[in-house]
Design an enzyme around this catalytic site. Structure first.
Site, PDB file in Angstrom:
ATOM      1  N   SER A   1       0.604  -1.633  -0.017  1.00 44.19           N
ATOM      2  CA  SER A   1       0.112   0.184  -0.012  1.00 44.19           C
ATOM      3  C   SER A   1       1.124   1.323   0.131  1.00 44.19           C
ATOM      4  O   SER A   1       1.721   1.569  -0.276  1.00 44.19           O
ATOM      5  CB  SER A   1      -1.178   0.040   0.933  1.00 44.19           C
ATOM      6  OG  SER A   1      -1.536   1.086   0.443  1.00 44.19           O
TER       7      SER A   1
ATOM      8  N   HIS B   1      -7.236  -5.856   0.063  1.00 42.95           N
ATOM      9  CA  HIS B   1      -6.346  -5.071  -0.114  1.00 42.95           C
ATOM     10  C   HIS B   1      -5.550  -5.824   1.175  1.00 42.95           C
ATOM     11  O   HIS B   1      -6.308  -5.213   2.806  1.00 42.95           O
ATOM     12  CB  HIS B   1      -6.550  -3.751   0.942  1.00 42.95           C
ATOM     13  CG  HIS B   1      -5.422  -2.568   0.683  1.00 42.95           C
ATOM     14  ND1 HIS B   1      -4.949  -2.627  -0.437  1.00 42.95           N
ATOM     15  CD2 HIS B   1      -4.992  -1.543   1.849  1.00 42.95           C
ATOM     16  CE1 HIS B   1      -3.724  -1.117   0.064  1.00 42.95           C
ATOM     17  NE2 HIS B   1      -4.106  -1.243   1.314  1.00 42.95           N
TER      18      HIS B   1
HETATM   19  C1  GTR Z   1      -5.065   4.321   1.668  1.00 41.38           C
HETATM   20  C2  GTR Z   1      -5.055   5.118   0.684  1.00 41.38           C
HETATM   21  C3  GTR Z   1      -4.216   4.269  -0.413  1.00 41.38           C
HETATM   22  C4  GTR Z   1      -3.139   3.294   0.412  1.00 41.38           C
HETATM   23  C5  GTR Z   1      -3.455   3.005   1.449  1.00 41.38           C
HETATM   24  C6  GTR Z   1      -2.625   2.238   2.664  1.00 41.38           C
HETATM   25  O1  GTR Z   1      -6.042   4.952   2.563  1.00 41.38           O
HETATM   26  O2  GTR Z   1      -5.665   5.406   0.513  1.00 41.38           O
HETATM   27  O3  GTR Z   1      -3.246   4.689  -1.090  1.00 41.38           O
HETATM   28  O4  GTR Z   1      -2.010   3.779   0.540  1.00 41.38           O
HETATM   29  O5  GTR Z   1      -4.480   3.463   2.370  1.00 41.38           O
HETATM   30  O6  GTR Z   1      -1.426   2.667   2.754  1.00 41.38           O
HETATM   31  O7  GTR Z   1      -2.754   1.658   3.407  1.00 41.38           O
END
Ligand code: GTR
Length: 411
Positions: free
Chosen positions: A251, A392
């Site tokens: 991420s 995610h």
């Molecule tokens: C989210 C963000 C993403 C990603 C994520 C993370 O809120 O929108 O771009 O970076 O966090 O790092 O888990």
């Protein structure tokens, strides 16, 4: 607040492929002046530097000065960690400038049965002690975001979160495969908040400066810098094969790993796990998270210059596939997750695909097809890609693929 901002941004979010705008993909092999690049020498001499400079000054921000490690200090070491199969080292790197100081700690596990070990290096989100049940891992005193699930209050890490993220770090698989694992709590390099009075940034301010200049580093560039400093340390450690270190990140930390790999050619390869917007995903697609949304929610991540592209992606003369191309010819793995639409899996895939022309200049195999592979059907070329089922996250499946691919391209 988080949920309010999420619902606002989600309302404007495009998740429909047919609504992705038409745009011309900036060609990695055509210079800003329109010249065609047809050899890797020409790429390295003219195209790579101009692309790198563009990302440095307009996206992530430049590092004002390259600080060297002042000192490093082995805080703790155990030759019989992880039931005797690994050597654990916790080493603190310290940097000083203008009477200010910053330290961060690398937690390192090396398999005992291997010499000159190749290493996966990646940041963690909630402290080194969260990645393992290992009681000896020191708990960071750096600022952290509060988190109910992890029992974090008052922005302070405690033993309540020990081992809470073991699911994201397949340590046994990594060590058993003969690799080392190094990790750092990213908040020690720069706390993840819109505040430039702390972290590494403030060590390097000029007189009366209290925030980075428009073309100077945001937090992602600071985190990328920290990975390079870890690499400086690895070069002094004879147990590590410093020419075989892979930068890994999930991420936002995947964005940092990509930028580290682009900046620092000592990294042997890069793994982007679900890095999304401002990472592997193409900005011009405006699918899922967009530049306006990311720059609003996380104003400190990119440099100030980057904000001119909020709702103005058309004006960008580059896109993120050209960031990936800066990693060529070194192995690059882009991984997506099916349910992680916010990160635009197709945009991550296309980025890997469009970066491949640069790999081909070196005779390396990239992604040939315009079609995404089926779910859980990885492509393990020099440019690698998979999309797995699920959300995610970082899973054992992801690590199994990274290890297989590293076995092919690093050994
Ligand atoms: C989210 C963000 C993403 C990603 C994520 C993370 O809120 O929108 O771009 O970076 O966090 O790092 O888990």
């Amino acid at each position: 607040l988080f949920f309010i901002s999420m619902s606002i941004s989600k309302a404007q979010t495009n998740y429909t492929e047919s609504e992705v705008p038409f745009f011309e993909v900036p060609n990695p092999l055509t210079t800003f002046k329109g010249e065609t690049i047809s050899t890797n020498t020409a790429w390295e001499k003219s195209r790579r530097p101009e692309l790198h400079a563009f990302f440095r000054e307009n996206v992530y921000g430049r590092v004002p000065e390259n600080l060297k490690i002042d000192s490093y200090n082995i805080l703790e070491q155990d030759h019989n960690a992880l039931n005797g199969k690994a050597k654990r080292t916790q080493v603190e790197l310290t940097f000083t400038k203008n009477n200010k100081e910053l330290s961060f700690t690398i937690l390192l596990y090396l398999p005992k049965h291997v010499k000159n070990t190749a290493v996966f290096l990646g940041y963690n989100f909630y402290g080194n002690h969260t990645i393992t049940e290992d009681e000896s891992v020191i708990i960071s005193t750096a600022w952290t975001d509060n988190n109910k699930e992890f029992g974090i209050e008052n922005n302070t890490l405690t033993a309540a979160s020990r081992g809470k993220r073991t699911n994201r770090w397949a340590i046994d698989k990594i060590i058993d495969a003969g690799y080392g694992l190094a990790t750092i709590y990213y908040g020690e390099v720069d706390p993840d908040k819109n505040d430039f009075s702390d972290g590494i940034h403030h060590l390097l301010y000029g007189e009366n400066q209290n925030q980075p200049k428009p073309d100077e580093w945001g937090s992602i560039a600071a985190w990328a810098w920290g990975l390079s400093k870890a690499m400086d340390y690895f070069e002094t450690n004879p147990e590590i094969e410093a020419t075989k270190v892979i930068a890994f990140g999930h991420s936002r930390l995947g964005k940092a790993a990509l930028w580290a790999g682009a900046n620092d050619q000592r990294f042997a390869g890069v793994i982007s796990n679900n890095s999304g917007c401002g990472g592997a995903a193409m900005s011009k697609r405006k699918y899922g998270e967009t530049l306006a949304v990311i720059n609003q929610r996380f104003p400190h991540w990119f440099c100030t210059n980057f904000k001119q592209y909020n709702n103005n992606e058309e004006a960008l003369v580059v896109d993120q596939h050209q960031l990936l191309a800066l990693i060529a010819p070194r192995p690059l793995y882009v991984a997506s997750a099916e349910e992680d639409r916010w990160a635009d899996p197709r945009g991550e895939f296309l980025s890997a695909k469009y970066a491949s022309s640069v790999y081909e200049l070196y005779g390396k195999k990239g992604i040939g097809d315009m079609e995404m592979p089926s779910t859980n059907l990885p492509i393990h070329n020099t440019v690698a890609y998979h999309i797995r089922t699920g959300k995610h996250d970082v899973t054992d499946y992801d690590w199994e693929q990274y290890i297989k691919w590293a076995n092919i391209h690093l050994r």
